[in-house]
Design an enzyme around this catalytic site. Structure first.
Site, mmCIF file in Angstrom:
data_model
loop_
_atom_site.group_PDB
_atom_site.id
_atom_site.type_symbol
_atom_site.label_atom_id
_atom_site.label_comp_id
_atom_site.label_asym_id
_atom_site.label_seq_id
_atom_site.Cartn_x
_atom_site.Cartn_y
_atom_site.Cartn_z
ATOM 1 N N TYR A 169 -5.931 9.490 0.066
ATOM 2 C CA TYR A 169 -6.319 8.126 -0.289
ATOM 3 C C TYR A 169 -7.438 7.670 0.641
ATOM 4 O O TYR A 169 -7.647 8.212 1.730
ATOM 5 C CB TYR A 169 -5.131 7.172 -0.212
ATOM 6 N N ARG A 186 0.816 -1.201 0.000
ATOM 7 C CA ARG A 186 0.000 0.000 0.000
ATOM 8 C C ARG A 186 0.854 1.256 0.000
ATOM 9 O O ARG A 186 0.574 2.212 -0.726
ATOM 10 C CB ARG A 186 -0.930 0.017 1.219
ATOM 11 N N PHE A 236 3.356 2.470 6.354
ATOM 12 C CA PHE A 236 3.624 3.721 5.633
ATOM 13 C C PHE A 236 2.897 4.903 6.278
ATOM 14 O O PHE A 236 3.478 5.963 6.504
ATOM 15 C CB PHE A 236 3.184 3.544 4.179
ATOM 16 N N ASP A 237 1.607 4.744 6.597
ATOM 17 C CA ASP A 237 0.818 5.823 7.196
ATOM 18 C C ASP A 237 1.438 6.305 8.494
ATOM 19 O O ASP A 237 1.609 7.506 8.720
ATOM 20 C CB ASP A 237 -0.601 5.338 7.517
ATOM 21 N N THR A 238 1.749 5.347 9.380
ATOM 22 C CA THR A 238 2.288 5.704 10.685
ATOM 23 C C THR A 238 3.613 6.434 10.551
ATOM 24 O O THR A 238 3.837 7.464 11.199
ATOM 25 C CB THR A 238 2.469 4.440 11.544
#
Length: 380
Positions: free
Chosen positions: A111, A93, A203-205
């Site tokens: 997103y 992702r 990735f988000d964190t």
């Protein structure tokens, strides 16, 4: 004492969007989503057409799907003028978002998950502060007042434990790192993406941790969120990857690759971090194995991974082994008592008993760092 912040490269400011060019570019990362892709994209497209006051684009980011997902994405892109699609040769992702955001010229990129678990009415409140320049990033949160969430106790426990674990280990201030509903100004993304290493779910964190330490403004929007019972997220592998990511970022902070935050020093905080990590991994592993096996395995994994974050060697030295043995004995004994007295109970009761066991260890102040710290203080 103020800690230094992450220094980000300063790119040239983005040009303003011309009439007809998208102000918002929403990525939808997908992998083998031939069933959900078309109805979800059509629903999202219709919502934006009806409610969003600016030009927009939807970018379907295909993560190397092996079913008919790329064919459906191509058909949607040919039929709907605001829809495009890209195809990646590798899964991930984070890899998909990096590719979609880096290629976009829209002033705001974002997103959302293809299952549209998050209510779309929160979309305009999410991106409005970014369009106005009031904030640099915006995230949907399921854990703030005003959010309405429908999901099972297992996912609820995992989500809350994970976010508390982030607060204890990396001293973050945002409330929900994992909600698949985020947006960022393109100029901020251009500065952040070169510093984010994870290509997958962490990735988000990592993006949020770096942004917060760089002093960027993060806007939170409480969302309505309904759990997708057919979610393809593998809880075990995702939980392990997240724990590895936390350990890696924690090591970067300790080594000075990123500026130091406020690392947990006290016995109580270290014990809390250990307990939360154990509960998180136990909940992810429990469906695949027996309670005692799950308890022992999750305890060993969390003990090993937690040490770098807590400023200790990667493996426990011999003096720390009695503390590990004590934790295993108390938690295993608690589970055994639960199984004997209430044999029909489920995961929620097991997590409650394990939390009580960790609390008893905290109040008893076992060998988990306490005696060693007193010795060092005496020596100093």
């Amino acid at each position: 004492m103020n800690h230094p912040r992450v220094t980000l490269p300063v790119p040239a400011p983005p040009p303003p969007a011309h009439r007809g060019e998208p102000v918002l570019d929403l990525a939808v990362p997908v992998f083998n989503e031939e069933t959900d892709l078309e109805p979800s994209v059509r629903r999202l497209h219709a919502h934006l057409r009806e409610t969003f006051p600016y030009p927009f684009r939807i970018t379907v980011a295909d993560n190397a799907s092996t079913d008919d997902t790329p064919l459906i994405a191509a058909r949607l892109a040919a039929e709907l003028p605001e829809v495009e699609w890209i195809r990646l040769a590798e899964k991930g992702r984070g890899r998909a978002l990096r590719a979609a955001w880096s290629a976009s010229s829209a002033p705001v990129v974002g997103y959302l998950d293809v299952d549209l678990s998050t209510g779309l009415t929160a979309l305009l409140p999410l991106v409005a502060p970014l369009i106005s320049g009031h904030s640099d990033l915006a995230i949907g949160t399921r854990l703030a007042p005003g959010a309405r969430v429908v999901r099972g106790p297992k996912r609820e426990a995992i989500s809350r434990c994970y976010n508390v674990l982030l607060r204890c280990t990396l001293s973050v201030g945002f409330s929900d790192a994992q909600c698949g509903f985020k947006a960022v100004r393109r100029d901020a993304a251009a500065r952040l993406l070169p510093l984010v290493r994870d290509p997958g779910w962490f990735f988000d964190t990592e993006l949020l941790v770096i942004a917060e330490r760089a002093g960027l403004r993060i806007h939170e929007v409480p969302v309505d969120w309904v759990d997708d019972p057919d979610s393809r997220v593998a809880l075990l592998s995702t939980a392990l990857a997240d724990l590895r990511g936390i350990a890696r970022v924690g090591l970067s902070l300790a080594r000075g690759t990123l500026p130091p935050g406020r690392p947990p020093r006290s016995y109580a905080v270290r014990a809390t971090v250990m307990a939360l990590a154990h509960l998180l991994l136990y909940a992810a592993l429990r469906p695949a194995s027996a309670a005692q096996v799950t308890n022992a395995l999750s305890m060993l994994v969390c003990w090993t991974l937690a040490q770098p974050v807590l400023g200790r060697p990667p493996l426990p030295p011999p003096p720390a082994l009695p503390a590990l043995a004590a934790r295993l004995a108390v938690t295993a004994g608690s589970l055994a008592v639960l199984r004997h007295t209430a044999p029909g109970t489920g995961l929620r009761a097991e997590l409650a008993v394990l939390a009580a066991a960790h609390l008893s260890l905290l109040l008893a102040r076992p060998a988990f760092g306490g005696r060693r710290r007193r010795t060092e203080s005496a020596a100093s």
